[in-house]
Write an enzyme that holds these catalytic residues in place. Sequence first.
Site, PDB file in Angstrom:
ATOM      1  CB  CYS A 113      -0.804   0.180   1.341  1.00  0.00           C
ATOM      2  SG  CYS A 113      -1.612   1.679   1.335  1.00  0.00           S
ATOM      3  CD  GLU A 148       6.450  -1.675 -16.058  1.00  0.00           C
ATOM      4  OE1 GLU A 148       5.650  -2.428 -15.463  1.00  0.00           O
ATOM      5  OE2 GLU A 148       6.828  -1.530 -17.226  1.00  0.00           O
ATOM      6  CB  CYS A 158      -5.892  -1.011   2.962  1.00  0.00           C
ATOM      7  SG  CYS A 158      -4.895   0.422   3.205  1.00  0.00           S
ATOM      8  CD  GLU A 299      11.252  -2.838 -17.703  1.00  0.00           C
ATOM      9  OE1 GLU A 299      10.151  -3.618 -18.262  1.00  0.00           O
ATOM     10  OE2 GLU A 299      11.253  -2.826 -16.562  1.00  0.00           O
ATOM     11  CG  HIS A 352       9.983 -11.258 -20.827  1.00  0.00           C
ATOM     12  ND1 HIS A 352      10.786 -10.671 -21.565  1.00  0.00           N
ATOM     13  CD2 HIS A 352       8.763 -10.542 -20.846  1.00  0.00           C
ATOM     14  CE1 HIS A 352      10.273  -9.368 -22.056  1.00  0.00           C
ATOM     15  NE2 HIS A 352       9.023  -9.282 -21.268  1.00  0.00           N
TER      16      HIS A 352
END
Length: 663
Positions: A113, A148, A158, A299, A352
């Site tokens: 969080c 990211e 929450c 990336e 990947h």
Amino acid sequence: MNKFLPPYLGAAYYPEAWERTELEKDISRMKELGVNVVRIAEFAWIFMEPEEGKYDFEWLHRAVRALGDAGIAVVICTPTATPPAWLTKKYPEVLAAMPTGQKFVHGARRHYCPNSPVYREFSNRIITHLAREFGKYPQVVAWQLDNEFSCHINACYCEICEREFRQFLRKIYRTVENLNQCWGTGLWSIKFNSFDEIPLPKPAPAMHHPSLIFYFKYFMSHSFSDYAREQVRIIRKYSGAPITTNGMPPWHELDYEDLFSNLDFASNDLYYPPAELWKWCPELDWMRPIKKKPYWVMETSATGAGGLIPAAVFVHNPGAIRAKCWLAYALGGEAVLFWLWRAHWSGQEMEHGSLVYAWGEPTLAEKEFRQVSKEIEKTRDFLISTKPEKPLVGIHFSYPALWLFNMGHLVPNFNYINSWHENYYRILLDAGISRDVLYPDSDIMDYKVVLSPFMAIVPKRTRNKMYEFVRNGGLWIIGPMSAFRNEHATAFKEGAYGPLEKIIGAHIRHRFQAPPGGMKINLAGYKNASCSLWCDAFIPEKGTKVIASYADGPAKGMAAIVERKTGKGKIIVLGTHLNREVLSGWLVKEIKKYASVEPEGGKGIIVVKRIGEKRSLEGIIAVDIAGKGGGIALEKEGIELLTGKRAGKVFSLPPYGVAVVKL
Ligand code: GLA
């Protein structure tokens, strides 16, 4: 002498995943391939702090030192996207919650969080240690925060977020009466008696109040940016290296105008499949102006992209990897990094694409990677001493508009990003009109034309800026579906566009959705004009010119596009969405009246004029990103720096070809 200078070409590297003996081997393979930058440590919290308060950076020092000794620059990442198990177990309040309130569990990533004070505390500690340990290495050329922000989950439900959300609203609205008044909460008896009654938009039988949803999106976006700011404050104490974070294309709803406001340069992760390479352009076009500094592509995939995104498995046609790197450099980038250096041998992303297989041999990307590495070395002086010519045309992208349109229910199946991409942005791109992507607070005075399509909210500041821009001689093309909500995400009571109606000199008399088959439009010079999506029908004031009118439908004969001269400039308002073919012809013609932009490359070929320190045209970089090749016309002859050969005034590029021409 600093040997860690741009342009950079490299990859993300996870030495913590390999035996210690692999480090030297990996670095010598990197040198062999031409890697000159590596991004490191991004998910490695457990290696840095294996137990609460017990730190170990020896492995990272060893890697950073070895990379530096090999002449490879390093980007150090804060590891906060992956809290270790000891942390989430002992302090479960740091875990993010789903809309139902259920907490995420340990084992994936981004499960924290951003508002948890305990999380912030642990994050501050690890970042303090990291920045202190690595802040002074000359090879550390940049820092990346987290990974990211807002990927996978962009909201937390929450109890801490609930409390913070109320605080956030209290700061904006001061009193709950004011909030009730601004949001119009009387309807459905929503009216709150105190801030403590305001819920998060958790599951409910019907839609929550739109202002609540909108402000929750704003709040979550603000929370991530605020968390980023906290990380920045710590790193700056110990390191002078510039700080960034790796962004993504905009669908995650995190407002990058806010996020990057406190960072030093922009960077982005771009995984569009090769057939959609053109979608790199809007991303590069926001990164260039936002900090007015060279951006990074942090990336991109080297071969396939798999693992977490199985739908995006793809193969690059020959030349496409080289073309995408050059596209990034051409439009103002100074670094391209692949994800990842060496394929993982375990974990969620084993399949990947990478530069090197898990067993250490180079992948299919090898040839083009090597080539780009040599080419940027060869053209280094040109790349460093020139930058893209500043575009005369800007196009607004707005996160508040995205939040609003993502709430749905306005126009069936309308997708803001796609409509913005495929129509207004793409038209500029295909016409060879160089453009900057702007945000609501961007400086706009240096442009000649600004487009604001689908800008659902035009905040007061932006409205004032745009008015000033127009009075000073600019052309502002606004709409369709713009300016119809105020800053509280409610409708204007004084007229559909609120205070903007005065500026545009027209009253919006009717608004309705276009019928499924569209409607015909009268627009001089365009027999096939029609419209779709949304129709605002205007009653122009004296002095406002009607450019197009509805040819059928409920507002037959009423104005659909109006134009108003103001000061030295002009505002054009699109009340509706024209069909693509007509929109493109009409728009390009209008823009060219204001900004003499001549298309140079064919469709799919990006030609970027490069300007030297004395603002003179030094050359161009041309890249075919459509894989079809085609002709290019230049003002004069030059030397093509990659081949060293003469480039005539007219020459052609092969599919995915690249030319760097010094004029
Ligand atoms: C993102 C992440 C990387 C990796 C790639 C896979 O961009 O930042 O860690 O998961 O996706 O494409």
